[in-house]
Write an enzyme that holds these catalytic residues in place. Structure first.
Site, PDB file in Angstrom:
ATOM      1  N   LYS A   1       0.806  -1.479   0.058  1.00  0.00           N
ATOM      2  CA  LYS A   1       0.086   0.160   0.103  1.00  0.00           C
ATOM      3  C   LYS A   1       0.901   1.372  -0.215  1.00  0.00           C
ATOM      4  CE  LYS A   1      -3.945   0.059   2.491  1.00  0.00           C
ATOM      5  NZ  LYS A   1      -4.945   0.391   1.690  1.00  0.00           N
TER       6      LYS A   1
ATOM      7  N   ARG B   1      -3.215   2.484   9.105  1.00  0.00           N
ATOM      8  CA  ARG B   1      -3.493   1.309   8.530  1.00  0.00           C
ATOM      9  C   ARG B   1      -2.017   0.592   8.177  1.00  0.00           C
ATOM     10  NH1 ARG B   1      -6.281   4.600   4.841  1.00  0.00           N
ATOM     11  NH2 ARG B   1      -8.817   3.835   4.651  1.00  0.00           N
TER      12      ARG B   1
ATOM     13  N   GLY C   1      -8.203  -8.233   5.235  1.00  0.00           N
ATOM     14  CA  GLY C   1      -8.840  -8.673   6.690  1.00  0.00           C
ATOM     15  C   GLY C   1      -7.994  -9.256   7.733  1.00  0.00           C
TER      16      GLY C   1
ATOM     17  N   MET D   1      -5.361  -7.646   9.222  1.00  0.00           N
ATOM     18  CA  MET D   1      -4.772  -6.748   9.996  1.00  0.00           C
ATOM     19  C   MET D   1      -5.751  -5.543  10.320  1.00  0.00           C
ATOM     20  SD  MET D   1      -1.003  -7.704   9.218  1.00  0.00           S
ATOM     21  CE  MET D   1      -0.553  -5.941   9.658  1.00  0.00           C
TER      22      MET D   1
ATOM     23  N   ARG E   1      -6.959   1.734  -9.659  1.00  0.00           N
ATOM     24  CA  ARG E   1      -6.660   0.262  -9.589  1.00  0.00           C
ATOM     25  C   ARG E   1      -7.341  -0.149 -11.029  1.00  0.00           C
ATOM     26  NH1 ARG E   1     -10.928  -2.019  -5.187  1.00  0.00           N
ATOM     27  NH2 ARG E   1     -12.688  -1.084  -5.988  1.00  0.00           N
TER      28      ARG E   1
ATOM     29  N   HIS F   1     -21.424 -36.272 -12.446  1.00  0.00           N
ATOM     30  CA  HIS F   1     -21.319 -36.616 -14.025  1.00  0.00           C
ATOM     31  C   HIS F   1     -22.192 -35.568 -14.827  1.00  0.00           C
ATOM     32  CE1 HIS F   1     -23.354 -39.168 -17.410  1.00  0.00           C
ATOM     33  NE2 HIS F   1     -22.120 -39.610 -17.213  1.00  0.00           N
TER      34      HIS F   1
ATOM     35  N   GLU G   1      -2.695 -42.037 -16.783  1.00  0.00           N
ATOM     36  CA  GLU G   1      -3.768 -41.655 -15.936  1.00  0.00           C
ATOM     37  C   GLU G   1      -3.697 -42.614 -14.407  1.00  0.00           C
ATOM     38  OE1 GLU G   1      -7.397 -42.402 -17.834  1.00  0.00           O
ATOM     39  OE2 GLU G   1      -6.695 -44.186 -18.843  1.00  0.00           O
TER      40      GLU G   1
ATOM     41  N   SER H   1      -1.028 -38.838 -23.298  1.00  0.00           N
ATOM     42  CA  SER H   1      -2.130 -38.057 -22.939  1.00  0.00           C
ATOM     43  C   SER H   1      -2.199 -38.033 -21.599  1.00  0.00           C
ATOM     44  CB  SER H   1      -3.204 -38.179 -23.870  1.00  0.00           C
ATOM     45  OG  SER H   1      -4.044 -37.410 -23.963  1.00  0.00           O
TER      46      SER H   1
ATOM     47  N   CYS I   1      -5.425 -34.509 -21.565  1.00  0.00           N
ATOM     48  CA  CYS I   1      -7.110 -34.422 -22.127  1.00  0.00           C
ATOM     49  C   CYS I   1      -8.124 -34.445 -21.083  1.00  0.00           C
ATOM     50  CB  CYS I   1      -7.210 -35.569 -23.302  1.00  0.00           C
ATOM     51  SG  CYS I   1      -6.838 -37.193 -22.377  1.00  0.00           S
TER      52      CYS I   1
ATOM     53  N   TYR J   1       0.429 -30.219 -26.548  1.00  0.00           N
ATOM     54  CA  TYR J   1      -0.734 -29.637 -26.707  1.00  0.00           C
ATOM     55  C   TYR J   1      -1.561 -29.743 -25.447  1.00  0.00           C
ATOM     56  CZ  TYR J   1      -2.392 -34.266 -27.350  1.00  0.00           C
ATOM     57  OH  TYR J   1      -2.942 -35.591 -27.051  1.00  0.00           O
TER      58      TYR J   1
END
Lengths: 888, 888
Positions: free
Chosen positions: A27, A97, A106, A108, A353, A469, A759, A778, A845, A865
């Site tokens: 800040k 502050r 939140g 401090m 900002r 699902h 997998e 993959s 994938c 990819y």
């Protein structure tokens, strides 16, 4: 070295420490920067983080020196603002502050209006001309100070405030008069004296010194420590303290407060945009008691509003503000969201900002800024949140349509859809065939419902979470879905449901909004997305900068078409099992499963062969020239078997086997943990004829399309759930055997590769061995996450929410890759795979292929990819470009 | 370099190549060694593996040189045996066998009786005085040669043989006369001529050269290639060829054949042991047509047999044999199993190898040999198969008792047991309470049956494999179990069963043998194991040499007692959930689960607390001073809920909740993949009060026992299914909080540690982070195998058999650790764990803790202890010692 840095108009320290977040905190650095570029920030000063650490080590030795530096910095504020701290007539008030190196929201403490006491409050009343405002400011200050600095339980004051309102028969704070507030402050003082044995400090210097000490101490509070542990923030950082002049927009008709954007955050148009209120404080805007006024004359005129715009009412201030807008965009190179206050004709910028914006606005602003020469193409790409594109790609509810909300569930798959309610997949199929739009409404869905989900416009379920699902399949198909709508109860027998107490019969119209989770009565009009020039421009830029290819997960011609339109460069996952649920095929499939010997199985497979082949023909035609990764049968066989009584009866008639026998066979096939059961390549190993049929269908289709179009067809055969090199080797031999037979029959050869999904953790661990056989990997990150974490996606609902709340997982690991666990396996597998086969093709994938954070991870570990569901292809293209840019 | 090495009496090559298996193959090296130490092996020669490779590269260039060397080696044989190859009167016959560097059983080819033709067969008939023998030898030769050398389908000859028997109305080969055989050979020749267009070769030199070539070529057969690929044998090794004189034990009354052991293989007694037949061939012993005679006079006398012992009938040969026994034991330093033949008074040793023996004999022989000074203690330890000890530790069927076999299943948990059949756990509990021995007979078991399994003498199931619930739990408890008995069908309604067609009512007596899988009618007498001096001696030696500690997996006082007797040095896994199934507790447990809020849950937990505490008191008393690792609640809650209608009704009465509501709650708790569901520490995170109760019970018990005995109590609290450091951290804080409360209440402090199971791949991957919190790791290899391989143990039955048959996994990964996959994770976790916490205690508590190969793996990666079920503790002690010795 300096321990206190001042900031404010005209101050630009040479000292680089004044810009160093490690020294002055985030800040403090921001306030310094705003001042440096010439913004009129309320003046103030920052005490360094080092001073915090000194203080915490030895609370006494430093105080004298610090007091001196604070005193002289305070004089700077007094001079700039033209008020004096503790002045009885027009007192300077300050805020105190905390401000650590990184934001700790939140965690401090903050004290506002410091500098008020029984005398100065009267001065404030006089100078503001608003007695109530002065006493309320004092009341707030006492409350904050007593809690933060004196350590008295906040609830004591809240209780006194509540009691004061009750006694006076009012419900809002604002209904308390100046006198009421003064009395209340008296009560507050009583509490302080009872708790601390000393009166509330009236000496403003003591107030300031104690407030600074309290902020330092808050760094060591339990709350801050927990927050630091959770977020990996070292305790040695310490916090800086910012002391800043309070400014007030409610000191008369030349005072004001407002919020402004340098461009329109909804449309992206290059026009100032904002609201302001004369003689008001920021909270008046929030409270909504007064109607805010437009900033510009143009906006007021367009809206037909009566109250004057700022451009008209305070033209000099407006001109100054507009000048700052240009300055800000030039400096920050982005659209800014600004909070400002005008105190007696003097403009102060409180905060600036980068402004939040819609996806549409984000694209337009980025493209405009590039064209204006303000930013480079790369910056434009970096700036757009890929996930936000989702808003643009699906139909949305017409914002102007009136609506009746029935209830809501989880926003499981984005987009809005309307249609007639149906309660089962078969009915969905029949009514959709007749041209009706239907919404499939189920308790929860199963693979049996796939054909119904395909034809439905949208899916609504009573159970299941964001990764149920229904949710997963719907996202994959790009169908809007609301899942886990707890206010929905379905009576399948009666073919009706209740949503939020409203009775819905089959055929009644409803509308769901999968982006918000809302369910509406009737058919609301929806608006189809317009993919405008800016979208196309940004996508083209992204394609120019990304390293990774983007493919899609698709198995229907419709999905393939959509994906190509969205720029998919191939299919990364074509799930052959989804093809078996359609129409009559399910019965052949069931016959195949129920076969008690190889011959019966072959008969059923022979009937499935032409169906599979025609599917592949259509897919190869659409994907002409692009690679198509086809995954052979993966789910456990019992997923294909009937569940309900009526389905068993129907199947019995179709295949001529008694219901009892069918049910027995289904029971035999049931598994305790189907996820870890007889599925994937384990089916191929035990029943090679199933994979032989599938591979034959692929090669026959490839030959047909290749002959017909003269274009190359690029099938990549993917073997699922491999755990050992030997499994892949055996099945690769099968694939090669079938390919030779088909190519000989067809007199034609098609190039193809054989690879595997990674997998299972074991596959990743022995990836060097597997790469000796497989030509591509993959990463099936859905299952890899389930096995690595030992969490079933279907069952995770019971605890995963609690796990994320408690910070055990920062994000849902089924949405964003668990980099520390699953990610480590992926990295290992990629490395081992390349050690054996330098040119192995690597992709992903799982659902994660459409998640920007996961895409960045894939880029970092060097995958070739990512593959995403069709509607997430543009997101993946953009995320891949951002990741590539981050790496340069 | 020599390409042919002769062997036989008196031959001891200086050339080290003659001893090198890479040059002369395994069999060639063995034959050479036997000859070298002075054993009368039938003479022969070995053609090197190099020659095989030369031959396969160029089939013509080498033949002339090779022929010359073969010819001269053949002359050596002729001289030694005193017969000539191709001699019409007394022909030398030879065998031709392959012999690669390692044994490849059944993969390559053998030709016997080579050297026979239409002339020499008559010479053999004359010299043997047995015309049928001669023609049968010729018939076998022709058949083998035609198949192996000429490549004619073996079935053609088998068919002709079958037809010959049919035509003559006989069923056995031995019923064919010499004339029949001669005719059959004529038919064989017809087949050869028809297939090859040339007559069967009558030139014995051509026979030999072609046979050698055929053996060389067999190295490149498809069968051999597949075998090599499966077993990782390089093709460049090649095979050697062994040509050896045939010797015959059926050339009259001074000829004989036999098998001998240098010590008794059943008891281990130091006494020659064996059988022989005069005027016979080895196959006569196998055919069982004649009764074999005893080797020694002592053995014949002891058995009261009439036929003379060899010691009496052929005293000179026996004396020679006895001399060789001593020579063999001295040379091989082990009990030997010898095949011998006496041809016309001359003794030949055909083969010698370390003899198979019972576990009892193995222990006695090892201890005796150490005491005789023949071998060292270390060698004795190395020599005993740890798994064989299982035979000694369980009751066994009295071998002399008559029996009626009803059927059989899988030998799922060793030991024999008799008792009355009961069909459910509750009945088992009631009848056992009345002092009856019961056998629990179920379709398959579930955690609900645990209390019945505990009280039963044995368990019999119709379904489930070696790793089914019944099998795993029974092994853990040391209860005999036969699982998957397919001939068993149970009618629960009628309370009866059929086994192999025999009707069994509840209460009928049966006996099961869990070591063989057999099921017998009635109660057969069993014999309790006697753990004799030798067992204790070997165990003491093992303890002296092992590095790792051995603990046990136990949770009942009885199991703890057994484990201590077997030498367990602590408890590595005390599963607290098993304690919840006993007696009334299950109802409290169910109340706890069905609680809809925290208060109800606490009430039920309060009733469970004293029960858990008393369990721990008894365990701590028994394990005094030894560490006890207690795992907090692990299985999904629904495992505790009722399944059957009657259980629901009963529970409803007990807890005062309607059956429908109970069933709904049970359905809510059901999971798709419970293995990956809401279990383990996920219960502790969501319902902290459950773990709080358990931890309180542990600490209260520890304080009580510590006070009562004055001995240390060493609880180690184990948090299951941890995947992240944060989960462990949260729960460790809970444990510490409860410990402080209990210690304050009790005015007593007990040392304890908190650690975790590593049973998820993710836990292994982030073990460095977890070790920052956990003070010990225990590898839960059952679940770690399930998740790493993605194989549910409960469902693996469908494909795991096929996977092992196909060589995808060399061994069942649930029995022996999958070193390449799961092992890699364990190694990684051990390394990462030690990086963070150098003194972290590492152990294993999966089923693998009792498997010798897995124990060796644990030793290699440096674990501190293994934990095995009580009956496997001795196995683990021995295996750990063997592994430590292997490392030195």
């Amino acid at each position: 070295m300096k321990t206190v840095y001042t900031f404010g108009p005209g101050i630009a320290h040479d000292d680089s420490r004044a810009r160093d977040k490690a020294v002055v905190g985030g800040k403090g650095a921001n306030l310094g920067e705003m001042a440096r570029i010439g913004l009129p920030v309320p003046p103030g000063f920052t005490i360094t983080t080092e001073e915090c650490l000194h203080f915490l080590r030895d609370r006494h030795s430093q105080s004298a020196r610090l007091d001196g530096e604070v005193r002289s910095a305070l004089t700077h504020i007094e001079r700039t603002v033209g008020k004096r701290f503790g002045d009885r007539h027009d007192p300077l008030l300050v805020s105190v502050r905390s401000g650590a190196r990184v934001s700790m929201p939140g965690m401090m403490d903050t004290i506002l209006n410091l500098g008020l006491n029984d005398q100065t409050v009267r001065g404030l009343a006089a100078s503001s001309g608003d007695e109530r405002f002065a006493w309320d400011s004092y009341r707030r200050f006492v409350q904050m100070y007593a809690s933060v600095v004196l350590g008295i339980d906040h609830a004591r004051f809240e209780d006194a405030l509540e009691k004061a309102k009750e006694d006076r028969g009012v419900s809002q704070d604002v209904d308390l008069s100046a006198t009421d507030l003064r009395d209340l402050i008296g009560e507050f003082f009583g509490i302080v004296e009872a708790e601390r044995g000393a009166p509330f400090p009236q000496d403003v210097d003591e107030q300031l010194a104690s407030a600074i000490a309290a902020v330092f101490e808050s760094w060591e509070s339990d709350r801050a420590k927990v927050y630091r542990r959770l977020n990996g923030i070292p305790g040695e950082w310490g916090t800086a303290v910012n002391v800043q002049a309070m400014v007030f927009g409610n000191l008369g008709e030349t005072s004001a407060t407002g919020v402004a954007f340098t461009r329109n955050p909804a449309t992206g148009d290059k026009a100032y945009y904002g609201e302001w209120l004369v003689n008001a404080q920021g909270e008046d805007v929030v409270a909504g008691i007064r109607t805010p006024q437009y900033l510009t004359l143009a906006a007021r005129t367009a809206a037909g509003a009566k109250l004057p715009s700022m451009e008209e009412a305070l033209p000099a201030v407006f001109t100054e503000l507009a000048r700052l807008f240009e300055l800000l965009e030039l400096h920050y190179q982005d659209m800014q969201d600004i909070e400002f206050t005008v105190e007696r004709g003097k403009l102060y910028i409180l905060q600036t900002r980068s402004g939040k914006r819609t996806a549409k606005a984000a694209l337009k602003i980025a493209v405009d800024m590039v064209e204006e020469g303000l930013i480079a193409e790369e910056a434009a790409i970096r700036r757009i949140d890929p996930a936000s594109l989702d808003q643009l790609l699906h139909p949305t509810l017409d914002p102007d349509a009136p609506r009746t909300l029935l209830g809501s569930g989880l926003p499981a798959s984005p987009g809005a859809a309307s249609g007639a309610v149906v309660f089962d997949a078969d009915t969905a199929a029949v009514r959709a065939e007749l041209g009706e739009n239907v919404i499939l409404v189920r308790q929860e869905t199963s693979p049996d419902d796939i054909h119904g989900m395909h034809v439905a416009r949208g899916i609504l379920t009573a159970k299941g979470g964001m990764t149920s699902h229904a949710a997963v399949v719907a996202r994959g198909m790009g169908r809007p879905c609301v899942s886990g709508a707890s206010s929905l109860s379905i009576d399948y027998q009666a073919r009706s449901a209740e949503i939020g107490g409203v009775h819905i019969a089959e055929g009644d119209l409803i509308t769901i909004d999968g982006s918000t989770g809302e369910i509406f009565q009737g058919a609301l009009p929806t608006v189809m997305p317009e993919l405008d020039r800016e979208f196309a421009t940004v996508m083209a830029w992204a394609d120019r900068h990304r390293r990774m290819n983007v493919r899609t997960n698709a198995e229907t011609p419709a999905d393939c078409e959509v994906a190509r339109q969205f720029g998919a460069e191939g299919i990364g996952l074509c799930r052959t099992e989804h093809m078996f649920f359609d129409g009559e095929r399910i019965n052949f499939m069931r016959q195949m499963i129920l076969a008690t010997n190889g011959t019966e199985r072959l008969v059923a497979l022979d009937r499935l062969l032409p169906e599979q082949r025609s599917d592949f023909v259509r897919i190869f035609e659409i994907m002409q020239g692009l690679p198509v990764t086809v995954r052979l049968l993966d789910p456990p066989l019992h997923e294909f078997l009937p569940h309900s009584e009526s389905e068993f009866t129907e199947l019995s008639a179709a295949v001529g086997i008694g219901v009892d026998q069918l049910r027995r066979r289904a029971e035999e096939l049931a598994e305790s943990n189907p996820m870890l059961g007889h599925r994937g390549c384990r089916l191929g190993v035990v029943y090679p004829e199933i994979y032989e049929m599938q591979v034959r269908a692929i090669f026959e289709a490839a030959c047909a399309v290749s002959r017909e179009t003269g274009q190359p067809v690029v099938p990549e055969i993917m073997i699922p759930l491999v755990g050992t090199a030997r499994e892949l080797d055996m099945l690769k031999q099968t694939v090669i055997g079938v390919s030779e037979a088909v190519f000989a029959e067809q007199g034609l050869t098609v190039e193809f590769t054989v690879g595997t999904m990674i997998e299972l953790p074991r596959a990743a661990l022995v990836a060097d061995e597997i790469a000796a056989v497989g030509e591509f990997f993959s990463f099936g990150t859905n299952d890899l996450t389930q096995t690595t974490l030992g969490i079933s996606r279907d069952d995770a609902g019971r605890f995963l929410g609690s796990y994320i709340d408690k910070g055990i997982y920062a994000k849902d690991p089924f949405v964003s890759i668990d980099v520390d666990g699953v990610g480590k396996l992926i990295e290992m597998a990629a490395r081992l795979g390349r050690e054996t086969r330098a040119d192995i093709k690597l992709g992903i994938c799982g659902e994660h292929g459409g998640d920007p954070a996961s895409i960045a991870f894939c880029d970092r570990v060097g995958l070739d990819y990512v593959s995403a569901s069709p509607f997430r292809v543009p997101i993946a293209r953009l995320a891949a470009a951002q990741s590539a840019l981050a790496a340069t």
